[in-house]
Design a protein around this motif. Structure first.
Motif, PDB file in Angstrom:
ATOM      1  N   GLY A  37       0.799  -1.220   0.000  1.00 44.78           N
ATOM      2  CA  GLY A  37       0.000   0.000   0.000  1.00 44.78           C
ATOM      3  C   GLY A  37       0.830   1.268   0.000  1.00 44.78           C
ATOM      4  N   ALA A  38       2.130   1.149   0.263  1.00 45.63           N
ATOM      5  CA  ALA A  38       2.996   2.328   0.260  1.00 45.63           C
ATOM      6  C   ALA A  38       3.103   2.882  -1.156  1.00 45.63           C
ATOM      7  N   VAL A  39       3.117   4.211  -1.264  1.00 46.36           N
ATOM      8  CA  VAL A  39       3.321   4.872  -2.552  1.00 46.36           C
ATOM      9  C   VAL A  39       4.764   5.352  -2.579  1.00 46.36           C
ATOM     10  N   ILE A  40       5.481   4.940  -3.612  1.00 46.74           N
ATOM     11  CA  ILE A  40       6.901   5.257  -3.736  1.00 46.74           C
ATOM     12  C   ILE A  40       7.136   5.925  -5.083  1.00 46.74           C
ATOM     13  N   LEU A  41       7.942   6.983  -5.099  1.00 51.83           N
ATOM     14  CA  LEU A  41       8.313   7.628  -6.357  1.00 51.83           C
ATOM     15  C   LEU A  41       9.508   6.912  -6.963  1.00 51.83           C
ATOM     16  N   PHE A  42       9.382   6.536  -8.227  1.00 49.74           N
ATOM     17  CA  PHE A  42      10.447   5.896  -8.975  1.00 49.74           C
ATOM     18  C   PHE A  42      10.856   6.831 -10.102  1.00 49.74           C
ATOM     19  N   THR A  43      12.101   6.784 -10.497  1.00 45.99           N
ATOM     20  CA  THR A  43      12.578   7.591 -11.618  1.00 45.99           C
ATOM     21  C   THR A  43      12.648   6.700 -12.843  1.00 45.99           C
ATOM     22  N   ALA A  44      11.924   7.098 -13.888  1.00 41.96           N
ATOM     23  CA  ALA A  44      11.896   6.340 -15.137  1.00 41.96           C
ATOM     24  C   ALA A  44      13.176   6.591 -15.930  1.00 41.96           C
ATOM     25  N   ILE A  45      13.375   5.828 -16.978  1.00 44.35           N
ATOM     26  CA  ILE A  45      14.565   5.963 -17.825  1.00 44.35           C
ATOM     27  C   ILE A  45      14.683   7.380 -18.385  1.00 44.35           C
ATOM     28  N   ASN A  46      13.539   8.004 -18.694  1.00 42.03           N
ATOM     29  CA  ASN A  46      13.560   9.359 -19.251  1.00 42.03           C
ATOM     30  C   ASN A  46      13.735  10.433 -18.178  1.00 42.03           C
ATOM     31  N   GLY A  47      13.914  10.027 -16.923  1.00 40.11           N
ATOM     32  CA  GLY A  47      14.127  10.982 -15.837  1.00 40.11           C
ATOM     33  C   GLY A  47      12.848  11.445 -15.157  1.00 40.11           C
ATOM     34  N   ARG A  48      11.710  11.096 -15.712  1.00 40.55           N
ATOM     35  CA  ARG A  48      10.423  11.485 -15.140  1.00 40.55           C
ATOM     36  C   ARG A  48      10.127  10.645 -13.900  1.00 40.55           C
ATOM     37  N   GLU A  49       9.555  11.287 -12.890  1.00 45.94           N
ATOM     38  CA  GLU A  49       9.181  10.537 -11.691  1.00 45.94           C
ATOM     39  C   GLU A  49       7.795   9.932 -11.870  1.00 45.94           C
ATOM     40  N   MET A  50       7.659   8.703 -11.412  1.00 45.62           N
ATOM     41  CA  MET A  50       6.386   7.987 -11.501  1.00 45.62           C
ATOM     42  C   MET A  50       6.062   7.389 -10.141  1.00 45.62           C
ATOM     43  N   PRO A  51       4.857   7.658  -9.635  1.00 48.25           N
ATOM     44  CA  PRO A  51       4.480   7.004  -8.377  1.00 48.25           C
ATOM     45  C   PRO A  51       4.053   5.564  -8.639  1.00 48.25           C
ATOM     46  N   GLY A  52       4.438   4.700  -7.747  1.00 46.06           N
ATOM     47  CA  GLY A  52       4.028   3.304  -7.823  1.00 46.06           C
ATOM     48  C   GLY A  52       3.500   2.877  -6.466  1.00 46.06           C
ATOM     49  N   ILE A  53       2.501   2.015  -6.482  1.00 44.21           N
ATOM     50  CA  ILE A  53       1.905   1.516  -5.248  1.00 44.21           C
ATOM     51  C   ILE A  53       2.404   0.088  -5.016  1.00 44.21           C
ATOM     52  N   VAL A  54       2.964  -0.140  -3.850  1.00 46.88           N
ATOM     53  CA  VAL A  54       3.446  -1.482  -3.518  1.00 46.88           C
ATOM     54  C   VAL A  54       2.222  -2.379  -3.365  1.00 46.88           C
ATOM     55  N   TYR A  55       2.149  -3.370  -4.214  1.00 47.42           N
ATOM     56  CA  TYR A  55       0.987  -4.253  -4.281  1.00 47.42           C
ATOM     57  C   TYR A  55       1.199  -5.531  -3.473  1.00 47.42           C
ATOM     58  N   GLU A  56       2.447  -6.031  -3.499  1.00 52.17           N
ATOM     59  CA  GLU A  56       2.725  -7.286  -2.816  1.00 52.17           C
ATOM     60  C   GLU A  56       4.205  -7.350  -2.447  1.00 52.17           C
ATOM     61  N   VAL A  57       4.490  -7.853  -1.246  1.00 49.69           N
ATOM     62  CA  VAL A  57       5.874  -8.060  -0.802  1.00 49.69           C
ATOM     63  C   VAL A  57       6.033  -9.555  -0.524  1.00 49.69           C
ATOM     64  N   MET A  58       6.848 -10.178  -1.345  1.00 47.70           N
ATOM     65  CA  MET A  58       7.099 -11.617  -1.216  1.00 47.70           C
ATOM     66  C   MET A  58       8.547 -11.819  -0.754  1.00 47.70           C
ATOM     67  N   GLU A  59       8.897 -13.057  -0.490  1.00 48.92           N
ATOM     68  CA  GLU A  59      10.254 -13.343  -0.015  1.00 48.92           C
ATOM     69  C   GLU A  59      11.310 -12.967  -1.050  1.00 48.92           C
ATOM     70  N   GLU A  60      11.015 -13.209  -2.325  1.00 43.41           N
ATOM     71  CA  GLU A  60      11.994 -12.954  -3.383  1.00 43.41           C
ATOM     72  C   GLU A  60      11.750 -11.659  -4.153  1.00 43.41           C
ATOM     73  N   SER A  61      10.514 -11.173  -4.173  1.00 38.84           N
ATOM     74  CA  SER A  61      10.226 -10.020  -5.025  1.00 38.84           C
ATOM     75  C   SER A  61       9.196  -9.077  -4.402  1.00 38.84           C
ATOM     76  N   ILE A  62       9.156  -7.879  -4.967  1.00 40.31           N
ATOM     77  CA  ILE A  62       8.189  -6.861  -4.568  1.00 40.31           C
ATOM     78  C   ILE A  62       7.452  -6.423  -5.828  1.00 40.31           C
ATOM     79  N   THR A  63       6.125  -6.467  -5.772  1.00 41.06           N
ATOM     80  CA  THR A  63       5.295  -6.100  -6.913  1.00 41.06           C
ATOM     81  C   THR A  63       4.823  -4.671  -6.734  1.00 41.06           C
ATOM     82  N   VAL A  64       5.035  -3.850  -7.777  1.00 43.87           N
ATOM     83  CA  VAL A  64       4.647  -2.442  -7.741  1.00 43.87           C
ATOM     84  C   VAL A  64       3.717  -2.161  -8.919  1.00 43.87           C
ATOM     85  N   ASP A  65       2.612  -1.504  -8.629  1.00 44.92           N
ATOM     86  CA  ASP A  65       1.612  -1.167  -9.637  1.00 44.92           C
ATOM     87  C   ASP A  65       1.747   0.312  -9.988  1.00 44.92           C
TER      88      ASP A  65
END
Length: 160
Positions: free
Chosen positions: A100-128
């Motif tokens: 449910g956390a909203v995190i700002l990510f920087t895209a390849i073009n330098g633009r910031e994109m918010p992503g919502i953490v959808y799932e946290v697993m042992e090996e991976s984290i899913t962001v929508d």
């Protein structure tokens, strides 16, 4: 350039309005009335969908309107390509996020994109990266306050 004729909203009008967005279940998704800060939009600048602009055309100051837009005309359908998977190591600098956390990510073009953490697993984290209202039809309850106001700044965080 925004303009208006005859004090009605037209294709390139700037419009100051109050709005409340509700979802299918009646829950309020966003409201300028609750925040006390009306939103300023400029029709024709591509910030609103064509169907949303069509609902505003012809309205006058003090007009109120209630309408529903399908997901595709509101915030779009959910795009599975916007769901990304990251390793836990990708978050080593900020720590393990919570679902449910909203995190700002920087895209390849330098633009910031918010992503919502959808799932946290042992090996991976899913962001929508879909808009939080994507996939939902949205009810709009609007009130036109001004057409072509000379004061105020465009609210870029509202309805796109």
């Amino acid at each position: 350039m925004c303009n208006s004729l005859e004090n009605r909203i037209e294709k390139n009008s700037a419009v100051l309005l109050h709005f409340t967005l509700t979802l299918e279940d009646g829950s309020i998704a966003e409201s300028s009335r609750l925040s006390g800060k009306p939103a300023l939009f400029c029709l024709g600048d591509q910030s609103l969908s064509d169907m949303l602009e069509d609902q505003l055309l012809g309205l006058k100051v003090n007009d109120k309107k209630n309408f529903t837009l399908p997901a595709v005309a509101a915030f779009g359908e959910k795009n599975p390509d916007l769901i990304q998977y990251f390793s836990r190591e990708d978050f080593s600098n900020i720590g393990l996020p919570e679902v449910g956390a909203v995190i700002l990510f920087t895209a390849i073009n330098g633009r910031e994109m918010p992503g919502i953490v959808y799932e946290v697993m042992e090996e991976s984290i899913t962001v929508d990266f879909n808009h939080p209202l994507a996939g939902h039809s949205v009810n709009f309850d609007i009130e036109v306050l001004k057409i072509d106001p000379q004061d105020g700044k465009k609210n870029e965080n509202i309805v796109s």
